[in-house]
Write an enzyme that holds these catalytic residues in place. Structure first.
Site, PDB file in Angstrom:
ATOM      1  N   GLU A 155      36.387  23.228   1.970  1.00 23.25           N
ATOM      2  CA  GLU A 155      35.886  22.156   1.884  1.00 23.25           C
ATOM      3  C   GLU A 155      34.465  22.133   0.917  1.00 23.25           C
ATOM      4  O   GLU A 155      34.190  21.158   0.317  1.00 23.25           O
ATOM      5  CB  GLU A 155      35.162  21.892   3.324  1.00 23.25           C
ATOM      6  N   ASP A 203      25.962  14.552   5.017  1.00 21.77           N
ATOM      7  CA  ASP A 203      25.266  14.222   6.616  1.00 21.77           C
ATOM      8  C   ASP A 203      24.027  14.999   6.896  1.00 21.77           C
ATOM      9  O   ASP A 203      23.139  14.286   7.193  1.00 21.77           O
ATOM     10  CB  ASP A 203      26.485  15.109   7.428  1.00 21.77           C
TER      11      ASP A 203
END
Ligand code: GLC
Length: 428
Positions: A392, A162
């Site tokens: 993550e 992202d």
């Protein structure tokens, strides 16, 4: 080892919502495209039927034009922004309006070729192959309208990375003004220092609103977008998936699908060369709007090892770059060159290690004869989860767990790494 296997399985089970798996509770409460594909690789070690279902559910929400959306909003949950009310894509089950790295073709081949239940695999795979082919055609038609051989992303989120430093330049050309007022939800779950900035978020939303105002018409979005970037990461993943899809389709006697995939793959292979940087020892992203290569040595430029892009010299150069980066941190692979001033070891895709990237790079290195370097990456990945749990992503300088915890695709990759080590041991 059993302990880790069981811990990984517990995470997949806990995030399983029936026909799909959420990336993690709270932060990401829906189905994400490439998360699901990679998750299926882990699920096959528990239940092959469940792995096929994960992919089937994703593809049930493919758009009529062939695009597989990046998020499927199966259930209402206001803990995530931007939700269906922002995207407004008009799909029967709401979805986002952009896509994600197409790792599906690679995953389908792996699920099929290594399946224990051959009958089940034969029964489930054929319909999925046709859908994957439609998605690949969509990429060629809608994201490479001038047939350059390489596809563009129209939103940073389509890269899966992202807020990578790669997008800073092209994103600066995207306006911020006029975006509808909004409240971010991600920073309620995670330390804002580990997430994209407000400025980036405004521009992400500006693009969403622009595409929405054009009715999500993919025949028009490419040319209208102020953000058109050729990401070597996405292109490498697509190339590997095209070739894997072709091999799988040949196996199934789907000759038309196979021939088309081979043809697109050959064009991509030839075009990849335009992205190579000798100085950086990797591939660079290309800004189609400004017509320039983007000076940002990131892991997107190393992902082409996954597709075996380039000749033996280029593959060796990428393996060497990987080693050089690793020597500057405690564990690899950092998502950005740690010697670059812009490197941020805890901010999402601007430095941290991600196990899915490690998996793809290690797979590519092993496939092209860099066995030793691949093992270093696998050992680093297992070291990370032993030290810091199934996060993550991780700070590569000190292994700190960052972002969400009990993360699905991290657990899936651990199952893959551990299962491969068992298979290798059996082979010896
Ligand atoms: C973030 C990641 C993206 C991933 C999603 C769900 O947006 O950047 O790659 O698919 O989270 O895990």
């Amino acid at each position: 080892m059993t302990g880790e296997f069981d811990r990984a399985i517990a995470i997949l089970n806990e995030n399983d919502r029936g026909g799909y798996t959420v990336p993690t509770k709270g932060l990401y409460p829906f189905q994400w495209n490439w998360d699901s594909c990679l998750t299926a690789l882990g699920q096959r070690h528990i239940d092959e039927g469940r792995a096929w279902t994960e992919i089937e559910t994703l593809l049930d929400h493919q758009w009529p034009d062939g695009m597989v959306p990046h998020i499927i909003f199966h259930e209402d949950d206001d803990g995530y922004f931007p939700g269906p009310a922002t995207w407004r894509t008009g799909r029967p089950v709401p979805t986002s309006g952009i896509t994600q790295p197409p790792v599906l073709g690679f995953v389908l081949r792996r699920l099929f070729e290594q399946a224990h239940d051959r009958d089940l695999a034969h029964n489930r795979v054929r319909a999925l192959v046709a859908k994957a082919a439609a998605w690949h055609r969509w990429f060629a038609d809608c994201r490479d309208p001038e047939a350059t051989g390489l596809v563009a992303i129209l939103h940073p989120w389509e890269s899966g990375r992202d807020n990578a430093i790669d997008w800073d330049g092209p994103l600066a050309a995207v306006p911020r003004d006029g975006v509808t007022a909004y409240v971010r939800r991600d920073t309620e779950h995670v330390d804002p220092a580990e997430r994209p900035t407000m400025e980036e978020y405004d521009r992400y939303l500006w693009l969403v609103e622009r595409f929405r105002s054009m009715g999500w018409d993919n025949t028009k979005l490419h040319d209208a977008s102020p953000f058109q970037v050729v990401d070597p990461g996405v292109n490498a993943i697509l190339l590997r998936s095209e070739e894997d899809l072709a091999a799988l389709a040949e196996d199934l006697g789907e000759t038309v699908i196979a021939a088309a995939a081979r043809e697109r793959a050959a064009r991509m292979r030839a075009a990849f060369d335009t992205l190579w940087s000798d100085a950086a020892g990797l591939y660079l992203a290309y800004d189609r709007v400004s017509g320039r290569l983007i000076d940002s040595p990131s892991v997107g430029g190393l992902l082409p090892v996954f597709a075996g892009s380039g000749n033996a010299d280029r593959l060796s150069a990428m393996a060497a770059t990987c080693e050089r980066w690793r020597s500057g941190v405690s564990v690899g692979v950092p998502s950005h060159d740690p010697t670059d001033d812009r490197f941020e070891p805890r901010r999402y895709w601007r430095g941290p290690c991600w196990l899915i990237v490690n998996y793809m790079i290690a797979d590519g290195l092993r496939r092209h004869g860099f066995e030793g370097q691949a093992s270093v990456i696998v050992n680093d990945s297992l070291d990370l989860i032993r030290h810091s749990g199934f996060a993550e992503y991780y700070d590569p300088t000190d292994r700190t767990a960052c972002g969400g915890c009990r993360f699905t695709w991290t657990a899936a990759m651990v199952l893959e790494f551990l299962a491969a080590s068992v298979t290798n041991a059996e082979d010896i």
